[in-house]
Design a protein around this motif. Structure first.
Motif, PDB file in Angstrom:
ATOM      1  N   ILE A 348       0.829  -1.200   0.000  1.00  0.00           N
ATOM      2  CA  ILE A 348       0.000   0.000   0.000  1.00  0.00           C
ATOM      3  C   ILE A 348       0.870   1.259   0.000  1.00  0.00           C
ATOM      4  CG2 ILE A 348      -1.842   1.229   1.189  1.00  0.00           C
ATOM      5  CD1 ILE A 348      -2.590  -1.490  -0.065  1.00  0.00           C
ATOM      6  N   ALA A 349       2.000   1.224   0.715  1.00  0.00           N
ATOM      7  CA  ALA A 349       2.909   2.376   0.720  1.00  0.00           C
ATOM      8  C   ALA A 349       3.452   2.633  -0.683  1.00  0.00           C
ATOM      9  CB  ALA A 349       4.052   2.144   1.704  1.00  0.00           C
ATOM     10  N   ASP A 350       3.773   1.570  -1.417  1.00  0.00           N
ATOM     11  CA  ASP A 350       4.274   1.739  -2.790  1.00  0.00           C
ATOM     12  C   ASP A 350       3.220   2.365  -3.693  1.00  0.00           C
ATOM     13  OD1 ASP A 350       6.671   0.659  -2.061  1.00  0.00           O
ATOM     14  OD2 ASP A 350       6.242  -1.355  -2.834  1.00  0.00           O
ATOM     15  N   LEU A 351       1.955   2.188  -3.360  1.00  0.00           N
ATOM     16  CA  LEU A 351       0.869   2.786  -4.149  1.00  0.00           C
ATOM     17  C   LEU A 351       0.559   4.217  -3.713  1.00  0.00           C
ATOM     18  CD1 LEU A 351      -1.622  -0.247  -4.241  1.00  0.00           C
ATOM     19  CD2 LEU A 351      -0.007   0.454  -6.021  1.00  0.00           C
ATOM     20  N   GLY A 352       1.276   4.700  -2.698  1.00  0.00           N
ATOM     21  CA  GLY A 352       1.008   6.041  -2.187  1.00  0.00           C
ATOM     22  C   GLY A 352      -0.191   6.094  -1.279  1.00  0.00           C
ATOM     23  N   GLY A 353      -0.636   4.928  -0.785  1.00  0.00           N
ATOM     24  CA  GLY A 353      -1.804   4.881   0.081  1.00  0.00           C
ATOM     25  C   GLY A 353      -1.424   4.838   1.553  1.00  0.00           C
ATOM     26  N   SER A 354      -2.424   4.586   2.391  1.00  0.00           N
ATOM     27  CA  SER A 354      -2.204   4.546   3.834  1.00  0.00           C
ATOM     28  C   SER A 354      -2.813   3.280   4.408  1.00  0.00           C
ATOM     29  CB  SER A 354      -2.817   5.772   4.509  1.00  0.00           C
ATOM     30  OG  SER A 354      -4.221   5.808   4.304  1.00  0.00           O
ATOM     31  N   VAL A 355      -2.235   2.826   5.537  1.00  0.00           N
ATOM     32  CA  VAL A 355      -2.691   1.611   6.208  1.00  0.00           C
ATOM     33  C   VAL A 355      -2.932   1.932   7.677  1.00  0.00           C
ATOM     34  CG1 VAL A 355      -2.140  -0.748   6.864  1.00  0.00           C
ATOM     35  CG2 VAL A 355      -1.422   0.125   4.627  1.00  0.00           C
ATOM     36  N   MET A 356      -4.078   1.506   8.187  1.00  0.00           N
ATOM     37  CA  MET A 356      -4.371   1.650   9.608  1.00  0.00           C
ATOM     38  C   MET A 356      -4.813   0.302  10.139  1.00  0.00           C
ATOM     39  SD  MET A 356      -7.135   4.114  11.546  1.00  0.00           S
ATOM     40  CE  MET A 356      -6.318   5.591  10.928  1.00  0.00           C
ATOM     41  N   VAL A 357      -4.301  -0.100  11.316  1.00  0.00           N
ATOM     42  CA  VAL A 357      -4.669  -1.368  11.912  1.00  0.00           C
ATOM     43  C   VAL A 357      -5.139  -1.128  13.336  1.00  0.00           C
ATOM     44  CG1 VAL A 357      -2.274  -1.836  12.610  1.00  0.00           C
ATOM     45  CG2 VAL A 357      -3.918  -3.719  12.450  1.00  0.00           C
ATOM     46  N   ARG A 358      -6.244  -1.772  13.695  1.00  0.00           N
ATOM     47  CA  ARG A 358      -6.766  -1.712  15.059  1.00  0.00           C
ATOM     48  C   ARG A 358      -6.935  -3.142  15.554  1.00  0.00           C
ATOM     49  NH1 ARG A 358      -9.661   2.672  12.710  1.00  0.00           N
ATOM     50  NH2 ARG A 358     -11.272   1.230  11.946  1.00  0.00           N
ATOM     51  N   THR A 359      -6.359  -3.429  16.701  1.00  0.00           N
ATOM     52  CA  THR A 359      -6.439  -4.780  17.236  1.00  0.00           C
ATOM     53  C   THR A 359      -6.266  -4.748  18.746  1.00  0.00           C
ATOM     54  OG1 THR A 359      -5.534  -7.022  17.081  1.00  0.00           O
ATOM     55  CG2 THR A 359      -3.962  -5.197  16.917  1.00  0.00           C
TER      56      THR A 359
END
Length: 374
Positions: A348-359
């Motif tokens: 996702i970083a290579d696509l210029g996007g963002s990642v959020m994780v909740r656990t």
């Protein structure tokens, strides 16, 4: 005239055939009206005869699929037209032409410009216009360039306008073919779905119920029947993967991921993304689902939800498994487990996007993957 399944350019080709016939008649009328001023009338008659024969040949070609699909006829038309323009020298000396005598092809010479514009688009139209203009300039002479400026402008405009119209119609035809194919596939899918629902799905549902009721080894058979029922229902509900140019429908790629333990929820409409972006996003979703199988527990269920935010797309992957802590995720990355850091965050970083994780322990895990639609 042969019929193409979807050919929106046919009206343009038919108009070209009419144009060639009418302009040949105009050329004949022009020779007749200037008959006394022509030095060698026999040469003019020969030129008109050649133009007439080629008009018939090219008109037949442009009225057939092979003539429309193959640009060699349009290029041959250009060569023959250039030859006919120079054939004016059979009727008039070059000095007379540069002194003001007409080039006997007249407007007929614009035929290959239109033909190339239809078959090759804007670039083909400009090529034909430039070629005819240069031939006209060579006959008239550089000293008379200003006198043929209006003709050159009309040729260029014709090449541009017809070329643009042909390119637009060609793109519309491609979209129409895709729509017809998608509609046919959907109709066939609905027909098969009715047949499967009335037969196979009912049998599988009955096997599942009976196997669960009997218990013992029949439970395994019931589970297999349940999995196959979900797989068939997913196949029935999955819509065709639609592509428009270099963009593809993300929903069509994600729907087949549904199983007895994975629910996929997508918008009713298409969510178009560049093919490369969609492929990487689907790979990240698969890695997240793989992590659920490995770490969330054997009975954990997952939900994949796609949201179209306009200029962005949000994909959520949530499970009801055992969960973990952010610290353990970071420790896994440090220990060299690259599933999270590379297959999900890295993609996702290579696509210029963002990642959020909740656990959290006992509360499952939720990933939110956001990428741009541009």
């Amino acid at each position: 005239m042969e019929r193409d399944s979807v050919d929106l350019l046919q009206p343009l080709w038919r108009a070209l055939v009419v144009f060639r016939l009418i302009t040949w008649v105009f050329a004949c009328f022009g020779v007749w009206s200037r008959w006394d001023g022509i030095v060698r009338p026999s040469g003019a008659v020969l030129q008109l005869a050649i133009m007439g024969i080629w008009t018939v040949i090219s008109s037949i070609g442009y009225s057939r699929r092979w003539g429309r699909r193959n640009t060699r006829l349009a290029f041959a038309d250009l060569i023959v037209t250039v030859g006919c323009m120079y054939a004016t020298l059979l009727a008039q000396p070059l000095v007379d032409i540069r002194g003001g005598a007409s080039v006997l092809t007249s407007v007929w010479a614009a035929g290959p410009v239109i033909a190339l514009a239809i078959s090759r688009g804007r670039d083909g139209g400009l090529l034909g216009a430039a070629t005819i203009s240069l031939v006209l300039l060579s006959l008239r002479g550089v000293e008379n360039a200003s006198k043929i400026l209006a003709n050159v402008q009309l040729l260029l405009v014709a090449g541009l306008v017809v070329g643009y119209a042909a390119s637009t119609l060609r793109q519309a035809g491609a979209r129409l073919r895709e729509a017809i194919a998608a509609e046919s596939a959907t109709a066939e899918r609905l027909r098969l779905s009715r047949s499967i629902h009335d037969g196979v799905l009912q049998v599988l549902a009955q096997v599942q119920r009976r196997g669960t009721a009997i218990g013992g080894e029949a439970v395994e058979l019931a589970q297999l029947a349940a999995e196959q029922e979900v797989a068939l229902r997913t196949l029935m509900s999955t819509r065709p993967v639609v592509a428009e140019g270099d963009r593809i429908d993300l929903c069509g790629l994600l729907l087949p991921l549904a199983t007895t333990r994975v629910d996929v929820v997508v918008p009713a409409g298409q969510v178009l993304l560049p093919a490369a972006v969609a492929g990487e996003l689907v790979a990240a979703v698969k890695e997240a689902l793989s992590n659920v199988d490995k770490h969330a527990g054997s009975q954990a269920r997952s939900w994949v939800v796609v949201e179209d935010l306009g200029d962005e797309v949000l994909v959520s992957i949530r499970d009801d498994g055992t969960g973990t802590t952010p610290a353990r995720l970071e420790q896994a990355r440090v220990d060299g487990h690259l599933g999270v850091s590379q297959s999900i965050r890295g993609r996702i970083a290579d696509l210029g996007g963002s990642v959020m994780v909740r656990t959290a322990p006992g509360e499952g895990t939720e990933w939110e993957l956001k990428v741009s639609t541009a």
